[in-house]
Design a protein around this motif. Structure first.
Motif, short mmCIF file in Angstrom:
data_model
loop_
_atom_site.label_atom_id
_atom_site.label_comp_id
_atom_site.label_asym_id
_atom_site.label_seq_id
_atom_site.Cartn_x
_atom_site.Cartn_y
_atom_site.Cartn_z
N ARG A 293 0.84 -1.20 0.00
CA ARG A 293 0.00 0.00 0.00
C ARG A 293 0.88 1.24 0.00
O ARG A 293 2.08 1.15 0.22
N GLY A 294 0.27 2.39 -0.29
CA GLY A 294 1.08 3.59 -0.48
C GLY A 294 0.57 4.78 0.28
O GLY A 294 -0.48 4.75 0.91
N GLY A 295 1.36 5.86 0.23
CA GLY A 295 0.98 7.11 0.87
C GLY A 295 1.80 8.25 0.29
O GLY A 295 2.74 8.03 -0.48
N ASP A 296 1.45 9.46 0.70
CA ASP A 296 2.02 10.65 0.07
C ASP A 296 3.52 10.84 0.29
O ASP A 296 4.18 11.51 -0.50
N HIS A 297 4.08 10.27 1.36
CA HIS A 297 5.53 10.38 1.54
C HIS A 297 6.28 9.74 0.38
O HIS A 297 7.39 10.14 0.05
N THR A 298 5.64 8.74 -0.25
CA THR A 298 6.29 8.03 -1.36
C THR A 298 6.59 8.97 -2.53
O THR A 298 7.61 8.83 -3.20
N SER A 299 5.70 9.95 -2.76
CA SER A 299 5.96 10.92 -3.83
C SER A 299 7.26 11.66 -3.55
O SER A 299 8.00 12.01 -4.47
N PHE A 300 7.54 11.91 -2.28
CA PHE A 300 8.77 12.64 -1.92
C PHE A 300 9.99 11.72 -1.92
O PHE A 300 11.04 12.09 -2.42
N VAL A 301 9.87 10.52 -1.36
CA VAL A 301 11.03 9.63 -1.36
C VAL A 301 11.41 9.26 -2.80
O VAL A 301 12.59 9.09 -3.11
N ASN A 302 10.42 9.20 -3.68
CA ASN A 302 10.74 8.89 -5.08
C ASN A 302 11.55 9.99 -5.75
O ASN A 302 12.14 9.78 -6.80
N LYS A 303 11.55 11.17 -5.15
CA LYS A 303 12.38 12.28 -5.66
C LYS A 303 13.66 12.42 -4.84
O LYS A 303 14.39 13.41 -4.98
N GLY A 304 13.90 11.49 -3.95
CA GLY A 304 15.15 11.53 -3.17
C GLY A 304 15.05 12.33 -1.88
O GLY A 304 16.06 12.53 -1.21
N TYR A 305 13.86 12.78 -1.52
CA TYR A 305 13.70 13.53 -0.27
C TYR A 305 13.58 12.58 0.93
O TYR A 305 13.21 11.41 0.78
N THR A 306 13.85 13.12 2.10
CA THR A 306 13.77 12.35 3.34
C THR A 306 12.34 12.45 3.87
O THR A 306 11.94 13.49 4.40
N ALA A 307 11.57 11.38 3.71
CA ALA A 307 10.15 11.42 4.08
C ALA A 307 9.76 10.12 4.76
O ALA A 307 10.26 9.05 4.41
N VAL A 308 8.86 10.23 5.75
CA VAL A 308 8.36 9.04 6.44
C VAL A 308 6.84 9.13 6.57
O VAL A 308 6.26 10.20 6.37
N ARG A 309 6.23 7.99 6.90
CA ARG A 309 4.79 7.95 7.13
C ARG A 309 4.51 7.64 8.59
O ARG A 309 5.03 6.67 9.14
N LEU A 310 3.64 8.43 9.21
CA LEU A 310 3.18 8.17 10.57
C LEU A 310 1.75 7.63 10.49
O LEU A 310 0.89 8.26 9.86
N THR A 311 1.52 6.50 11.12
CA THR A 311 0.23 5.82 11.04
C THR A 311 -0.07 5.12 12.35
O THR A 311 0.84 4.63 13.02
N GLU A 312 -1.36 5.03 12.66
CA GLU A 312 -1.78 4.32 13.88
C GLU A 312 -1.25 2.89 13.88
O GLU A 312 -0.94 2.32 12.84
N MET A 313 -1.18 2.30 15.06
CA MET A 313 -0.60 0.97 15.23
C MET A 313 -1.49 -0.12 14.66
O MET A 313 -1.03 -1.06 14.04
N ASN A 314 -2.79 0.01 14.89
CA ASN A 314 -3.74 -1.04 14.47
C ASN A 314 -4.82 -0.41 13.60
O ASN A 314 -5.50 0.51 14.04
N GLU A 315 -4.96 -0.88 12.38
CA GLU A 315 -5.98 -0.32 11.49
C GLU A 315 -7.26 -1.14 11.58
O GLU A 315 -7.23 -2.34 11.79
N ASN A 316 -8.37 -0.42 11.41
CA ASN A 316 -9.66 -1.10 11.41
C ASN A 316 -10.27 -0.95 10.02
O ASN A 316 -10.72 0.13 9.64
N PHE A 317 -10.26 -2.04 9.27
CA PHE A 317 -10.66 -1.96 7.87
C PHE A 317 -12.18 -1.91 7.68
O PHE A 317 -12.65 -1.71 6.57
N ASN A 318 -12.93 -2.04 8.78
CA ASN A 318 -14.37 -1.80 8.68
C ASN A 318 -14.65 -0.30 8.51
O ASN A 318 -15.73 0.10 8.11
#
Ligand SMILES: [Zn+2]
Length: 449
Positions: A293-318
């Motif tokens: 899966r993806g997120g917006d930090h990927t657009s930046f890392v793909n350009k060589g920038y230093t980017a990370v994703r912060l996300t909750e520990m447990n996702e609820n797919f409902n």
């Protein structure tokens, strides 16, 4: 004998487990962190949900419903909060017209990123720090622009964190510039962040770090029924797209596969976030994003920038990418009632402490080198002063090769150090530190030949 050996083992384990960390909080920043409010976060999310849908291809012009009204509201909030910045905050919607692409855009679409730019106070400092969330929302069918798509957690939570950081940080002064961004088009394939990252690259913006917040305000999982609001995940990639050829050879030769720039940023988020936010553990996840899966930090890392994703520990797919419905007694949909605003407060506070620390710190030490001309069992490092900022000194960081986090910090006011630890057995890095204790990102040395 056996008993005493066990006792000794137990003692050693206890000694290891109780190793102490010194917590030194900057009083002003601690105050700002305490100012992050779960009530504010809840009110932003209720307002975002009130636009009905924020689908990227919903109405750009309807004053009440759709993404156009939502992004205008976000910009208005940036302007309102920016008053405290006395002219340093500039807020606008940055638009671009997309043509149908045969994939997730089927009609000409006016894409708009809501931007709040808090200009740094040092004209010589061109560093930019970005905090982002995505304003667009979706239901089960990613092309459905008409259905109710509340997007409270995905990604109302990220946008609310961006807004709350803008509210608190606007009243403070930083030498470096901070971009508060609510991008559009994430669900249609990261379109808003790609547009912004391309723009950054073309204009040669000096982006030092990007914190992308996406899905961070719900504390429980479906299926496994875990409930926990004490852990936040930070995803970081191992290699940059720039790590090719000689750079990649270097990583292989020196075993630096866990020392890429996004991973250092993730370590920084963990150290500083846990320093300022109580009852929260930052979990380093050694991959760029969740499985496939993806997120917006990927657009930046793909350009060589230093980017990370912060996300909750447990996702609820409902409650993610779901049509609003009740089926066999289960309520589906991304609604505020499924969120934990105390958890979102802590996760927002991590962002705030990291942004404020980085934007207050000197820039990174330059030309960090490890001496390799002779075989030695000690390690000599040398570096040059940062481009901007006045460091009171430097932290030289050390960790075992199997350790995820830095284990020791040596302070020196000099620009070189000799340590009685072999570079064969430990990893090293150097960061600049300001008078008030704000650290730059860490730089891994390259061999001096
Ligand atoms: Zn999302």
């Amino acid at each position: 004998m056996r008993t005493s050996l066990l006792a000794l083992c137990a003692f050693l384990f206890a000694a290891q487990a109780s190793a102490q960390t010194t917590i030194q909080r900057d009083p002003q920043l601690a105050k700002a962190v305490a100012n992050v409010s779960s009530d504010s976060l809840r009110s932003y999310i209720n307002k975002l949900v009130s636009f009905g849908t924020r689908h990227t291809m919903s109405s750009p012009t309807d004053p009440k419903r759709g993404i156009g009204a939502a992004r205008e509201w976000v910009v208005q909030k940036f302007r309102e909060f920016g008053k405290a910045a006395e002219g340093r905050m500039n807020a606008f919607v940055d638009t671009v017209t997309l043509q149908p692409d045969g994939r997730r855009v089927d009609a000409a679409t006016l894409l708009g990123n809501a931007m709040g730019i808090l200009k740094g106070t040092d004209p010589a400092d061109d560093r930019v720090y970005i905090i982002s969330g995505h304003i667009d929302s979706r239901v089960t069918d990613v092309m459905n622009r008409n259905a109710e798509a509340p997007g409270a957690n995905d990604d109302g939570s990220g946008v609310a964190a961006v807004l709350e950081c803008a509210r608190v940080l606007s009243a403070m002064k930083f030498p470096a510039t901070i971009f508060f961004v609510a991008v559009a088009g994430e669900e249609q394939s990261l379109l808003g962040s790609t547009y912004l990252a391309n723009k950054a690259k073309a204009a040669n913006w000096n982006i030092d770090a990007v914190l992308n917040n996406d899905i961070m305000g719900s504390n429980n999982s479906n299926e496994t029924a875990i409930i926990d609001n004490t852990k936040l995940r930070v995803f970081s990639e191992a290699f940059s797209v720039q790590d090719t050829g000689r750079a990649f050879q270097n990583i292989r030769n020196l075993g630096l596969e866990n020392d890429g720039r996004p991973r250092q940023l993730a370590r920084y988020v963990k150290e500083v976030g846990e320093r300022y936010v109580d009852n929260l553990q930052v979990m380093l996840i050694y991959r760029n994003d969740r499985f496939l899966r993806g997120g917006d930090h990927t657009s930046f890392v793909n350009k060589g920038y230093t980017a990370v994703r912060l996300t909750e520990m447990n996702e609820n797919f409902n409650h993610q990418h779901q049509d609003l419905r009740t089926d066999k007694g289960v309520v589906y949909g991304d609604l505020p009632e499924f969120m934990d605003f105390e958890y979102l407060r802590k996760n927002t506070a991590v962002n705030l402490s990291v942004l404020a620390s980085l934007a207050s710190a000197p820039s990174v030490p330059q030309d960090v080198k490890v001496e390799t001309r002779n075989l030695t069992n000690s390690t000599q490092l040398a570096w040059k002063v940062p481009k901007v900022g006045k460091p009171k000194g430097y932290y030289v960081l050390l960790r075992e090769t199997t350790s995820a986090v830095w284990q020791k910090k040596f302070f020196t006011p000099e620009t070189s150090i000799s340590l009685p630890y072999s570079k064969d057995n430990y990893f090293f890095a150097v960061q600049a530190v300001s008078e008030n204790g704000f650290e730059s990102l860490m730089v891994v040395p390259t061999p001096a030949r």
